[in-house]
Design a protein around this motif. Structure first.
Motif, PDB file in Angstrom:
ATOM      1  N   SER A   1      -5.577   8.121   6.407  1.00 44.87           N
ATOM      2  CA  SER A   1      -5.786   6.811   7.044  1.00 44.87           C
ATOM      3  C   SER A   1      -5.063   6.717   8.208  1.00 44.87           C
ATOM      4  O   SER A   1      -3.961   7.322   8.669  1.00 44.87           O
TER       5      SER A   1
ATOM      6  N   LYS B   1       0.851  -1.299  -0.085  1.00 47.52           N
ATOM      7  CA  LYS B   1      -0.013  -0.175   0.070  1.00 47.52           C
ATOM      8  C   LYS B   1       0.914   1.304  -0.059  1.00 47.52           C
ATOM      9  O   LYS B   1       1.749   1.456   0.696  1.00 47.52           O
TER      10      LYS B   1
ATOM     11  N   LEU C   1      -2.922   0.343   9.461  1.00 47.13           N
ATOM     12  CA  LEU C   1      -2.166  -0.215   8.423  1.00 47.13           C
ATOM     13  C   LEU C   1      -1.036  -1.013   8.754  1.00 47.13           C
ATOM     14  O   LEU C   1      -1.116  -2.067   8.335  1.00 47.13           O
TER      15      LEU C   1
ATOM     16  N   VAL D   1      -5.842   3.391   1.539  1.00 45.68           N
ATOM     17  CA  VAL D   1      -4.926   4.580   1.903  1.00 45.68           C
ATOM     18  C   VAL D   1      -5.729   5.736   1.492  1.00 45.68           C
ATOM     19  O   VAL D   1      -5.601   5.993   0.176  1.00 45.68           O
TER      20      VAL D   1
ATOM     21  N   LEU E   1      -3.775  -6.567   4.819  1.00 41.67           N
ATOM     22  CA  LEU E   1      -3.326  -5.375   4.017  1.00 41.67           C
ATOM     23  C   LEU E   1      -4.032  -4.912   2.839  1.00 41.67           C
ATOM     24  O   LEU E   1      -4.426  -4.028   2.471  1.00 41.67           O
TER      25      LEU E   1
ATOM     26  N   GLN F   1      -7.050  -2.991   3.155  1.00 43.97           N
ATOM     27  CA  GLN F   1      -6.926  -1.575   3.512  1.00 43.97           C
ATOM     28  C   GLN F   1      -7.011  -0.725   2.329  1.00 43.97           C
ATOM     29  O   GLN F   1      -6.392  -0.754   1.421  1.00 43.97           O
TER      30      GLN F   1
ATOM     31  N   THR G   1      -0.794  -4.961   8.043  1.00 43.59           N
ATOM     32  CA  THR G   1       0.578  -5.587   7.615  1.00 43.59           C
ATOM     33  C   THR G   1       0.840  -6.830   8.241  1.00 43.59           C
ATOM     34  O   THR G   1       1.369  -7.895   7.841  1.00 43.59           O
TER      35      THR G   1
END
Ligand code: AMP
Ligand code: GLY
Length: 426
Positions: free
Chosen positions: A298, A201, A303, A317, A312, A315, A307
């Motif tokens: 975010s 990301k 995050l 961003v 992830l 998610q 991860t």
């Protein structure tokens, strides 16, 4: 509030601590600095036993790593298999940053677009001189190991290449390796993301300013300022970077079964022949972090947790609108050795709205006031609706903060827009 430990002591870590605190974490920083709340100057981030004891005592289950040194020393390996998770790659994966030779070989094995390079050992300097001459001195000499921003010599003539190789021999002793790279041209951008080794990301695109003086002249530094996002890094450029650099890197990490959960930084040059990777870092950039984290809407905490727990991919961003500019307030004489420090810092209590001050090298003197303690003293990061507005605000703030010998590079975020070769990416 989720308790976490952050390792590191600079302006990058100040920005990380501030963001994680905004995200709802309770952050303890080892060792931190006088600008960062909950700093622990008595603890050593490289003494993992002490970090572990402190974490257990505080009930902390997550350690986030700022700089490369604890990663290269194996902090992720130390805590592997324990009930404490580390956000940062293993020692083996950290070689993407800690060894330029190893990392160049990794790029080649996996077809990552990069500069051509020739590897030499310390007893092969004569052969390196011959190769540099053959290339007309248009080369970059890179010492293999971590060299804190030094150890890279960008040469523009045979004489400069000779001098670089002389300097390399004078500086480093014992066995070492180095690279001679073809010298590329084009604007540089920093692409930084959070990765679990499969998914990545990306944060906003950003640009550092490594040279001390205006117009990218003078000696290299740790970075004199940064901004984000980069206007010319459009979707087409990013698609090329994904295809030629990021995707092959992730395939390589999987193929070689590296455990990589952390920030991955791609230092990229947009050459006429397409984007080329100059280097990986296995951490957030500094001073890029000081603009990227205020720009991140975010939750960084979320995050990071995603991860680590394998979610992830789900998610998003989000970035805050507008632009972010960070200028470094440096000590006069930096980056040469031996510049004076210990000067009182004034004006931090009167920052304009929309500006954050991140401490890089400050300390409290015995009688109380905050004084300078190193080269990159502070980073002032400003937000604006446009890049021009953010830049003006950052410089206005920089003018209001003072210490003896203060130096601020005058042209952060003011490079003329580059003319890029257009290629269509399918
Ligand atoms: P590195 O530590 O490998 O990123 O190198 C530091 C800086 O040297 C980069 O940010 C570039 O400005 C410059 N540099 C590195 N490699 C090259 C190259 N092959 N061609 C031109 N400049 C380079
Ligand atoms: N800003 C470049 C680096 O952190 O290495």
């Amino acid at each position: 509030m989720k308790p976490i430990i952050l390792l590191g002591s600079g302006a990058r870590e100040h920005a990380m601590a501030a963001k994680l605190t905004r995200d709802g974490a309770s952050v303890q920083v080892i060792p931190g600095n006088p600008g960062i709340p909950n700093s622990h100057p008595g603890l050593d981030p490289l003494d993992f036993e002490s970090v572990a004891a402190f974490a257990r005592h505080q009930g902390v289950r997550l350690i986030v790593v700022g700089p490369e040194a604890p990663l290269a020393a194996g902090v992720a390996d130390f805590f592997a298999g324990t009930d404490i998770q580390v956000f940062g790659p293993t020692k083996a994966a950290a070689m993407l940053e800690s060894s330029k030779v190893w990392s160049k070989d990794f790029m080649r094995r996996h077809g990552v677009a990069t500069a051509q390079a020739w590897q030499f050992r310390s007893d092969q300097v004569a052969a390196a001189r011959a190769k540099a001459a053959e290339l007309g001195g248009q080369v970059v000499v890179k010492y293999d190991g971590l060299a804190a921003g030094k150890g890279v010599y960008v040469c523009a003539s045979p004489a400069e290449a000779e001098a670089a190789l002389d300097d390399l021999q004078a500086h480093y002793t014992g066995w070492y390796s180095f690279l001679l790279e073809e010298k590329l041209t084009g604007p540089e951008i920093s692409i930084i993301g959070l990765t679990d080794g499969r998914e990545i990301k990306l944060l906003a695109t950003s640009q550092d300013h490594k040279q001390l003086l205006a117009n990218d002249e003078g000696p290299n530094t740790g970075g004199m300022g940064a901004y984000c996002p980069v206007p010319f890094a459009d979707d087409n450029v990013l698609a090329e970077i994904r295809r030629d650099i990021i995707d092959p890197t992730l395939r390589g990490l999987q193929h070689e079964q590296f455990e990589f959960r952390g920030f991955l930084y791609f230092g990229i040059m947009l050459t006429p022949g397409g984007p080329k990777l100059l280097e990986y870092n296995v951490r957030l950039g500094d001073p890029e972090a000081e603009v990227l984290l205020p720009a991140l809407d975010s939750s960084l905490l979320q995050l990071i947790e995603a991860t680590l727990d394998g979610s992830l991919a789900r998610q998003a961003v989000r970035q805050r609108p507008g632009a972010f500019v960070g200028v470094v307030l440096a000590s006069g004489g930096y980056p040469a050795a031996g510049f004076p420090t210990g000067f009182p810092i004034t004006g931090l209590d009167k920052l304009p709205a929309g500006v954050q001050a991140y401490h890089g090298a400050t300390r409290r003197s015995a009688d109380g006031p905050l004084v300078t303690s190193g080269g990159r003293v502070l980073v002032l990061a400003a937000h604006g609706a446009t890049l021009e507005e953010a830049t003006a605000r950052a410089y206005e703030a920089a003018a209001g903060v003072d210490f003896q010998g203060k130096y601020v590079r005058p042209d952060i975020a003011q490079r003329p827009a580059p003319v890029l070769t257009q290629r269509v990416v399918n």
